[in-house]
Structure formats: C-alpha cells, structure tokens
Design a protein around this motif. Structure first.
Motif, PDB file in Angstrom:
ATOM      1  N   UNK A 232       0.444  -1.133  -0.026  1.00 15.74           N
ATOM      2  CA  UNK A 232      -0.065   0.133   0.401  1.00 15.74           C
ATOM      3  C   UNK A 232       0.918   1.599  -0.222  1.00 15.74           C
ATOM      4  N   UNK A 233       2.119   1.041   0.206  1.00 17.43           N
ATOM      5  CA  UNK A 233       3.224   2.541   0.174  1.00 17.43           C
ATOM      6  C   UNK A 233       4.172   1.845  -0.686  1.00 17.43           C
ATOM      7  N   UNK A 234       4.863   2.952  -0.611  1.00 16.64           N
ATOM      8  CA  UNK A 234       6.057   2.947  -1.820  1.00 16.64           C
ATOM      9  C   UNK A 234       7.355   2.886  -0.532  1.00 16.64           C
ATOM     10  N   UNK A 235       8.516   2.105  -1.900  1.00 17.57           N
ATOM     11  CA  UNK A 235      10.093   1.875  -0.488  1.00 17.57           C
ATOM     12  C   UNK A 235      10.674   3.308  -1.436  1.00 17.57           C
ATOM     13  N   UNK A 236      10.952   3.586  -0.656  1.00 18.72           N
ATOM     14  CA  UNK A 236      11.351   5.184  -1.099  1.00 18.72           C
ATOM     15  C   UNK A 236      13.065   5.033  -1.464  1.00 18.72           C
ATOM     16  N   UNK A 237      13.757   3.738  -0.779  1.00 14.68           N
ATOM     17  CA  UNK A 237      14.872   3.300  -1.925  1.00 14.68           C
ATOM     18  C   UNK A 237      14.299   3.267  -3.217  1.00 14.68           C
ATOM     19  N   UNK A 248       8.723  11.742 -10.524  1.00 13.32           N
ATOM     20  CA  UNK A 248       7.651  12.641  -9.934  1.00 13.32           C
ATOM     21  C   UNK A 248       6.010  11.994 -11.133  1.00 13.32           C
ATOM     22  N   UNK A 249       6.672  10.785 -12.034  1.00  9.01           N
ATOM     23  CA  UNK A 249       5.255  10.584 -12.394  1.00  9.01           C
ATOM     24  C   UNK A 249       4.636   9.955 -11.633  1.00  9.01           C
ATOM     25  N   UNK A 250       6.130   9.001 -11.325  1.00  9.92           N
ATOM     26  CA  UNK A 250       5.617   7.721 -10.719  1.00  9.92           C
ATOM     27  C   UNK A 250       4.496   8.356  -9.053  1.00  9.92           C
ATOM     28  N   UNK A 251       5.340   9.313  -8.007  1.00 10.03           N
ATOM     29  CA  UNK A 251       4.328   9.871  -6.819  1.00 10.03           C
ATOM     30  C   UNK A 251       3.276  10.274  -8.226  1.00 10.03           C
ATOM     31  N   UNK A 252       3.128  11.047  -9.212  1.00 13.36           N
ATOM     32  CA  UNK A 252       1.917  11.588  -9.361  1.00 13.36           C
ATOM     33  C   UNK A 252       0.419  10.617  -9.839  1.00 13.36           C
ATOM     34  N   UNK A 253       1.297   9.019 -10.097  1.00  9.04           N
ATOM     35  CA  UNK A 253      -0.262   8.259 -10.361  1.00  9.04           C
ATOM     36  C   UNK A 253      -0.144   7.732  -9.296  1.00  9.04           C
ATOM     37  N   UNK A 254       0.176   7.654  -8.334  1.00  9.99           N
ATOM     38  CA  UNK A 254      -0.278   6.931  -7.212  1.00  9.99           C
ATOM     39  C   UNK A 254      -0.863   7.638  -5.671  1.00  9.99           C
ATOM     40  N   UNK A 255      -0.597   9.385  -6.562  1.00 10.12           N
ATOM     41  CA  UNK A 255      -1.614  10.133  -5.755  1.00 10.12           C
ATOM     42  C   UNK A 255      -2.575  10.073  -5.881  1.00 10.12           C
ATOM     43  N   UNK A 301       9.348   4.619   8.066  1.00 15.23           N
ATOM     44  CA  UNK A 301      10.095   3.502   7.864  1.00 15.23           C
ATOM     45  C   UNK A 301      10.277   2.603   6.648  1.00 15.23           C
ATOM     46  N   UNK A 302      10.634   4.062   6.031  1.00 14.51           N
ATOM     47  CA  UNK A 302      11.681   4.452   4.344  1.00 14.51           C
ATOM     48  C   UNK A 302      10.390   3.290   3.545  1.00 14.51           C
ATOM     49  N   UNK A 303       9.411   4.011   3.757  1.00 22.10           N
ATOM     50  CA  UNK A 303       8.382   4.443   2.772  1.00 22.10           C
ATOM     51  C   UNK A 303       7.088   5.609   2.642  1.00 22.10           C
ATOM     52  N   UNK A 304       6.875   5.511   1.710  1.00 20.36           N
ATOM     53  CA  UNK A 304       6.076   6.826   1.615  1.00 20.36           C
ATOM     54  C   UNK A 304       4.714   5.923   1.923  1.00 20.36           C
ATOM     55  N   UNK A 305       3.236   6.593   2.756  1.00 18.60           N
ATOM     56  CA  UNK A 305       2.174   5.913   3.057  1.00 18.60           C
ATOM     57  C   UNK A 305       1.175   7.517   3.091  1.00 18.60           C
ATOM     58  N   UNK A 306       0.323   6.634   2.667  1.00 15.95           N
ATOM     59  CA  UNK A 306      -0.505   8.135   2.653  1.00 15.95           C
ATOM     60  C   UNK A 306      -1.791   7.756   3.232  1.00 15.95           C
TER      61      UNK A 306
END
Length: 319
Positions: A232-237, A248-255, A301-306
């Motif tokens: 459900x999140x994204x690995x920061x690494x 940025x495109x991946x982040x936009x699509x995820x958001x 913890x090394x992940x982006x979560x929303x």
C-alpha cells in the motif's frame, strides 16, 4: 473535415457509432455535419447550461439542425452550473458530467480545433506546471474524441457557410473577462504578427511532440511505480534512485489513484522531497480526502504512505 473525422473513426471507433457534443456553435455544428456524413450513426447531445436568456431556444435550434444534418437522434441536456472554481471551470465540469451520463457507452466527439489546442498550450505555459500542462488535448481520452485538432477554426466556419447552417455566436466567446478569449483575440494575433505567422500550428505541433514523449515517460513511470509498491506504500529507496522525471510521474500516478485531487507542482515536489530531501519533516497534505479528512503523504520506516490528517501517517518518524 470529413477526412479528419474518417481518420479518427478508423483509429478509435471501428464500430462507427458515436455521440457528438453539440453547442450550436460553428465548430460543433461542422463536426456534427462531418460525423453524420462519415459515421454509421450519430447521436447529438446538446447541453443547455441555462446561463443566458433564451438558451433553451438555442439548444432546441441546435438539436433541430443536427437532425437535418443526418443524425440518428438529438437530445437536449439541461444542466445546473455551480460556482466552484469560477464560471468557466464550473460550466465545464457540469457539461462533461452531463455528456458522460447521456452518452450510453458511446465515445463523444468534441469540436476542439487546432486553434483551441494552441490556446491550451499557451495556458499551460503560463501555469508553468511542466510538460504535462503544455502537451494539450489528446485525440482520444476515453470517452472524449477530438477529431479536429488538425483543423483550423476558419475551416469549420467555412463548412457551416457552405452548408447554409447558421451557427450560434455565444457572447461569452468574445467577452474579455475570460482568459481564453484574451488569448484568442489579443495574445495569439500579437504572436502571429511578431513571429511572422504560423504560431498556432507550431504550438499544436509542440503539443503533439510533447504528448508522444510523455506517453513513453508515463509507461516507464508505471513500471517504476510497480517496482516501488510495498503493502500500500512505496519503497523510498526504489524511488530515490530513479530519474526525477520518472519519479515525479510515478508519485503523481500513485497519489491520484489513492484519491488525491487537483495536484499542483508544489504539492508534487513537496511529496518528492520526502524521498530526496529527507530531514525528518512531517507529512504533506495533498488535495482530496479520506473519510472526510485531508489526505496526507508521509515517510515512515523507509516507505511513503498515504493516510488521513486525523488518523494518518505519524509526523517526524524516519528511517
């Protein structure tokens, strides 16, 4: 006009049955005529915004013209226009919602021309939101079809004259209070004069090139997003080592897929900073809501979560 519609049908609507969004203006009337000549069947959808006195008469006249031009059916859709985001944006939202509800599964052809495309590119340049905002309108963005993006506005007017069809002249289309009208009547003519002509086609070509490039980058960003997903999140690494344009495109699509709304460039870059410029900062509010509360993106913890502003990601945690 017929060739433009024929090529669009061949590329996107093999069944040959379409709807047309008809305002009664020259562009949509000419499109309706060309579609009726080229498609197997055309259903005209006339939107009455009820923003001007006598709008119901204009809508009824447009529907009657559609039937004379050979459409299978013509319906008037009467809508209510709210005020959120200004009159132009509110009318656009209400119009598209009505067309989407009435199209009965068919693609809807819209009368946007090359000139409209040029104006859209200029608007995008003024906003400074990157390549996505200046790659203009697509020929097909399901369910919306735009066969006339290579056709000049003067051609649609000439076709109406040749057919003896009298288009409605919307007074809003000449009102300087609207930004697009000033672009049309002041900015583009000045650019044509200063640069020696050919500006509108050049802007449309720019949009086409950027759209082709953008489609490739979007496909690569989708692969990046798939690699970065983690419960459900994204690995920061994974994101941190990617090229900025893809990240940025991946982040936009995820958001967007998680419910964010009206993302701005500053929103997106603030979320990106959680990946690339981590200083233990708190979460970033993005447009949209979850169970009535604001959506917030954060690093944990090394992940982006929303999550939501009330129950969402903890502030200041880092890894």
């Amino acid at each position: 006009m017929r060739r433009a519609v024929r090529e669009w049908l061949g590329a996107y609507a093999s069944a040959g049955v379409v709807a047309v969004g008809l305002s009664g203006g020259a562009d949509s009337l000419a499109l309706t005529a060309a579609a009726a000549a080229e498609a197997d069947a055309v259903d005209a959808l006339v939107v009455d915004h009820r923003l001007q006195d006598g709008s119901e008469v204009v809508a009824a006249g447009a529907a009657a013209a559609a039937m004379r031009l050979g459409c299978r059916s013509a319906r008037v859709l009467t809508i209510e226009v709210g005020g959120e985001g200004g009159p132009e944006a509110a009318a656009r939202r209400a119009r598209y919602a009505a067309l989407d509800q009435a199209r009965d599964g068919l693609p809807v052809l819209l009368g946007h021309t090359l000139d409209d495309q040029a104006e859209t590119v200029l608007l995008g340049l003024g906003r400074g939101s990157g390549a996505r905002s200046i790659r203009g309108m697509a020929e097909f963005d399901e369910p919306w079809g735009r066969p006339l993006l290579g056709v000049r506005r003067a051609t649609t007017r000439q076709l109406c004259a040749d057919l003896g069809v009298d288009p409605h002249e919307d007074p809003h289309n000449s009102s300087p209070e609207f930004t697009r009208v000033r672009l049309r009547t002041e900015v583009l003519p000045l650019l044509e004069d200063v640069l020696g002509g050919g500006v509108a086609p050049a802007l449309a070509r720019t949009a086409a090139h950027l759209r082709e490039d953008g489609e490739v980058l979007d496909a690569l960003a989708e692969k990046l997003l798939d690699r970065a997903r983690d419960a459900g999140g994204l690995r920061v690494e994974t994101l941190a080592t990617a090229a900025p344009a893809l990240r940025r495109r991946a982040l936009r699509a995820w958001l967007l897929e998680r419910g964010a709304k009206s993302l701005t460039d500053s929103n997106l870059r603030a979320v990106e900073a959680l990946v690339t410029q981590w200083r233990g900062q708190g979460g970033v509010a993005v447009g949209g809501s979850l169970n009535g509360t604001r959506l917030v993106a954060a690093r944990e913890h090394g992940r982006l979560i929303l999550g939501s502003d009330r129950t969402g990601p903890a502030r200041g945690r880092h890894h």
